[in-house]
Design a protein around this motif. Sequence first.
Motif, PDB file in Angstrom:
ATOM      1  N   TRP A  31       0.850  -1.203   0.000  1.00 43.34           N
ATOM      2  CA  TRP A  31       0.000   0.000   0.000  1.00 43.34           C
ATOM      3  C   TRP A  31       0.888   1.257   0.000  1.00 43.34           C
ATOM      4  O   TRP A  31       0.642   2.215  -0.727  1.00 43.34           O
ATOM      5  CB  TRP A  31      -0.943  -0.008   1.218  1.00 43.34           C
ATOM      6  N   VAL A  32       1.956   1.201   0.835  1.00 48.24           N
ATOM      7  CA  VAL A  32       2.870   2.350   0.938  1.00 48.24           C
ATOM      8  C   VAL A  32       3.543   2.598  -0.415  1.00 48.24           C
ATOM      9  O   VAL A  32       3.617   3.739  -0.895  1.00 48.24           O
ATOM     10  CB  VAL A  32       3.934   2.115   2.038  1.00 48.24           C
ATOM     11  N   ILE A  33       4.005   1.534  -1.037  1.00 48.05           N
ATOM     12  CA  ILE A  33       4.699   1.686  -2.324  1.00 48.05           C
ATOM     13  C   ILE A  33       3.742   2.262  -3.372  1.00 48.05           C
ATOM     14  O   ILE A  33       4.064   3.223  -4.067  1.00 48.05           O
ATOM     15  CB  ILE A  33       5.252   0.325  -2.806  1.00 48.05           C
TER      16      ILE A  33
ATOM     17  N   ALA B 145       1.875   6.740  -6.655  1.00 48.53           N
ATOM     18  CA  ALA B 145       0.783   7.611  -7.091  1.00 48.53           C
ATOM     19  C   ALA B 145       1.131   9.071  -6.802  1.00 48.53           C
ATOM     20  O   ALA B 145       0.847   9.977  -7.604  1.00 48.53           O
ATOM     21  CB  ALA B 145      -0.510   7.214  -6.381  1.00 48.53           C
ATOM     22  N   GLN B 146       1.797   9.294  -5.644  1.00 42.04           N
ATOM     23  CA  GLN B 146       2.163  10.654  -5.257  1.00 42.04           C
ATOM     24  C   GLN B 146       3.233  11.227  -6.201  1.00 42.04           C
ATOM     25  O   GLN B 146       3.153  12.379  -6.628  1.00 42.04           O
ATOM     26  CB  GLN B 146       2.660  10.660  -3.804  1.00 42.04           C
TER      27      GLN B 146
ATOM     28  N   LEU C 144       7.205  -5.872  -6.766  1.00 36.33           N
ATOM     29  CA  LEU C 144       7.572  -4.475  -7.002  1.00 36.33           C
ATOM     30  C   LEU C 144       7.426  -4.140  -8.491  1.00 36.33           C
ATOM     31  O   LEU C 144       6.938  -3.075  -8.870  1.00 36.33           O
ATOM     32  CB  LEU C 144       9.016  -4.233  -6.525  1.00 36.33           C
ATOM     33  N   LYS C 145       7.841  -5.107  -9.296  1.00 37.02           N
ATOM     34  CA  LYS C 145       7.749  -4.924 -10.744  1.00 37.02           C
ATOM     35  C   LYS C 145       6.289  -4.709 -11.163  1.00 37.02           C
ATOM     36  O   LYS C 145       5.963  -3.823 -11.966  1.00 37.02           O
ATOM     37  CB  LYS C 145       8.308  -6.179 -11.430  1.00 37.02           C
ATOM     38  N   VAL C 146       5.408  -5.517 -10.583  1.00 38.58           N
ATOM     39  CA  VAL C 146       3.986  -5.403 -10.888  1.00 38.58           C
ATOM     40  C   VAL C 146       3.468  -4.016 -10.491  1.00 38.58           C
ATOM     41  O   VAL C 146       2.742  -3.359 -11.240  1.00 38.58           O
ATOM     42  CB  VAL C 146       3.188  -6.507 -10.152  1.00 38.58           C
TER      43      VAL C 146
ATOM     44  N   LEU D 245      11.909   6.001  -7.288  1.00 39.69           N
ATOM     45  CA  LEU D 245      11.566   5.282  -6.049  1.00 39.69           C
ATOM     46  C   LEU D 245      12.844   4.734  -5.411  1.00 39.69           C
ATOM     47  O   LEU D 245      13.756   4.276  -6.097  1.00 39.69           O
ATOM     48  CB  LEU D 245      10.620   4.112  -6.371  1.00 39.69           C
ATOM     49  N   GLN D 246      12.889   4.821  -4.096  1.00 36.75           N
ATOM     50  CA  GLN D 246      14.016   4.229  -3.371  1.00 36.75           C
ATOM     51  C   GLN D 246      13.440   3.458  -2.194  1.00 36.75           C
ATOM     52  O   GLN D 246      12.430   3.881  -1.608  1.00 36.75           O
ATOM     53  CB  GLN D 246      14.948   5.342  -2.876  1.00 36.75           C
ATOM     54  N   ILE D 247      14.063   2.332  -1.895  1.00 33.47           N
ATOM     55  CA  ILE D 247      13.563   1.642  -0.702  1.00 33.47           C
ATOM     56  C   ILE D 247      14.567   1.774   0.430  1.00 33.47           C
ATOM     57  O   ILE D 247      15.777   1.678   0.225  1.00 33.47           O
ATOM     58  CB  ILE D 247      13.215   0.167  -0.965  1.00 33.47           C
ATOM     59  N   GLU D 248      14.021   2.036   1.614  1.00 34.72           N
ATOM     60  CA  GLU D 248      14.862   2.173   2.804  1.00 34.72           C
ATOM     61  C   GLU D 248      14.741   0.897   3.617  1.00 34.72           C
ATOM     62  O   GLU D 248      13.645   0.457   3.953  1.00 34.72           O
ATOM     63  CB  GLU D 248      14.413   3.369   3.645  1.00 34.72           C
TER      64      GLU D 248
END
Length: 694
Positions: free
Chosen positions: A500-502, A507-508, A539-541, A554-557
């Motif tokens: 949901w966060v991703i 979207a943002q 993630l790809k989807v 996008l970056q993941i922490e």
Amino acid sequence: EAVRHREALANMVLDTAPEAMLVIDSSGRIVRANRHAHSVFGYEPGSLPGKDVELLVPEQFRAIHRDWRRSFLAEPPSGPYAIPREIAARHSDGTSFPASVSVGTARMGDETFVIISIQDLTARKAAEAASRLHAEVFHHASEGIVVADANGLIVSVNPAFTRITGYESHEVVGKNPRLLASGRQSREFYRTMWSTLHALGSWSGEIWNRNKWGVTYPEWLSISVVKSPDGRISHYVGIFLDISLMKRQEEALHRQAHHDALTGLPNRVLLADRMEQAIEQTRRANKLMAVAYIDLDGFKPVNDRFGHHAGDTLLVELSRRMADTLRGGDTVARLGGDEFVVILQNLADAGECEVALSRLLNEISRPVFLDEAIGSAEVTASIGVSLYPLDNSDPDTLLRHADQAMYLAKEMGRSRYCLWDPDFNRRGLARRGAENEIWAALRDSQFVLFYQPKVNMRHGTLVGAEALIRWNHPDRGLLSPAAFLPLIEDAELEAELGEWVIRTSLAQISRWSAEGNAVPVSVNIAAGHLLRPDFADRLKVLLAEFPHVPPRMLQIEVIETAALEDINQARQTLEACQSLGVGGALDDFGTGYSSLTYLRHLPIDTLKIDQSFIRDLHNNAEDLTIVKGVVILAAGLGRDVLAEGIEKAEHGEVLLSIGCELGQGYRIAPPLPADQFLGWLKTWQPDPSWGKCN
Ligand code: C2E
Ligand code: MG
Ligand code: MG
């Protein structure tokens, strides 16, 4: 007078004789009969004389009589008479009875009289028959019979004795029955046996003896004392039955009642028994005991798809494997269906238990060959464990706790074990409640993302935003992640929320870019979510849902400690993300114990220095040294470095002075609702002091 006297005497003699006596004349008529004769043949006293002897004796006698008379008349014998013979005499009531007859003659003048003495053999015959019968019984009895004399020495044994014990009569007669003792009974046992025998006259019970070939067998033995009329013991009679077969049947019944028919494992009944014993044993040995409740994951589909036969095969094979992994005193039982319980005893510590559980998980998850047509099937297991005496409960409760922990293992994503602990109930309930609430909140869109700007302090430019989740709780207001993220232990929920966060962040990004602002967003990903094997695929989807958002936005922490949980999986996932174009940052850097080697191998672009190092940066030399080190390290490895928790202008000054230009913190901006972000961006100015730093 003298004649009459002699006559009376003769009568008296006749009447006192113990036998029936008849005197008959040569024509066969009875001329005299004594009292005994009347009673033996059943006639009124004095009524026999005058009657024909044929009335009393049958054909047989008549033949004898005739023979005799012939020879007698030819040559009368001198002495008393011929050998006694056995005949059938006839009673006045028509019945016949066995009798022995002696015949003699007496001459009186010209007349020859025949004197017949008759003995009723009924009683003797009966006695003989009885003793013959007894002998038959003795001989043919299936019970072994041993007769011993008053000294306890064997007098006789029957064939069954030989059959059971292997000893022939001649080998044991004269010996003490002790030669059969197996040594299994105590001295005390025999003492009680003898005292009962002497007090009550008999004893019976189960006893283990040893046969001639050294094999011990159980027998049911009854011993009776035989006394002579004067009350002294004359014999002992022992009668015994080999009950090995009965014992085996008894054991088979016992087995049926205590074992699962399909797998042969102990069932619930026997398990309860074993648990009692195990607890006792554990208490004495001062060790730990584990009760592991095992439920197979994915058994039902196998059963449904391939049929019960396949399901049974699987259960039998897994039962065997479980039994094989266990140590001597341990137990595996089947409760029914695909539920098993394993009792592990003699554990030194919880670690030893975990080793055993891992082995069980491993064994269960190996493929099981079902048959040629189907091939193999695979299942896993969820295991819940209670540890006695850490959990100092009774067997039922231990089992219930293990069961509860098993459910948790299922919730945590199956194929794992979960230990029960005393706070478990409360925590479990609270957490389960909270998790349900979080699921519902997700459905009802109660979560929002705030965005905290990340800037280049030297240049005063925005480099990105970190998405930070908030729960807009209907009753409790805006909740920070610390208030609800730790409650999530369900892997599904964790992933669901992460996605949901991703999606929301993408979207943002998409919205901002539509307004002409390129704001890279970093999202925080929980360890459990990141380490899922399908993370990169998912993630790809998600990226595909936003074709206009370049993945590099996008970056993941990842929190440093989380990445260390499974460094290989983390590396693989991050590599996969990298090849999608998504960057990675190591969050809260410095709180874990990353070795430099690890760092070098992790495909991340950014190190985020944890805010705990920044807080006192301006007056703590140690923190300063560390941060300096990290900055140099990052530069050396070609990674960006960003400082979190910049609350004061000094923080920025120090950081800039040591070469760290990127920062995030309240001094720059707090996490902002999405709709305030661009407004902030328009007006933001870096701290004037930062511009002076070189
Ligand atoms: P984090 O990733 O290290 O995020 C930075 C935290 O520091 C945020 O707390 C932020 O509000 C706070 N912070 C920012 N500037 C300052 C400052 O100048 N001083 C101080 N004292 N704090 C500052 P927040 O939003 O409460 O989040 C806490 C932690 O929760 C985050 O730490 C992150 O680990 C986790 N988190 C937040 N959002 C998410 C999310 O969407 N998913 C996951 N898995 N974790 C999240
Ligand atoms: Mg973060
Ligand atoms: Mg952080």
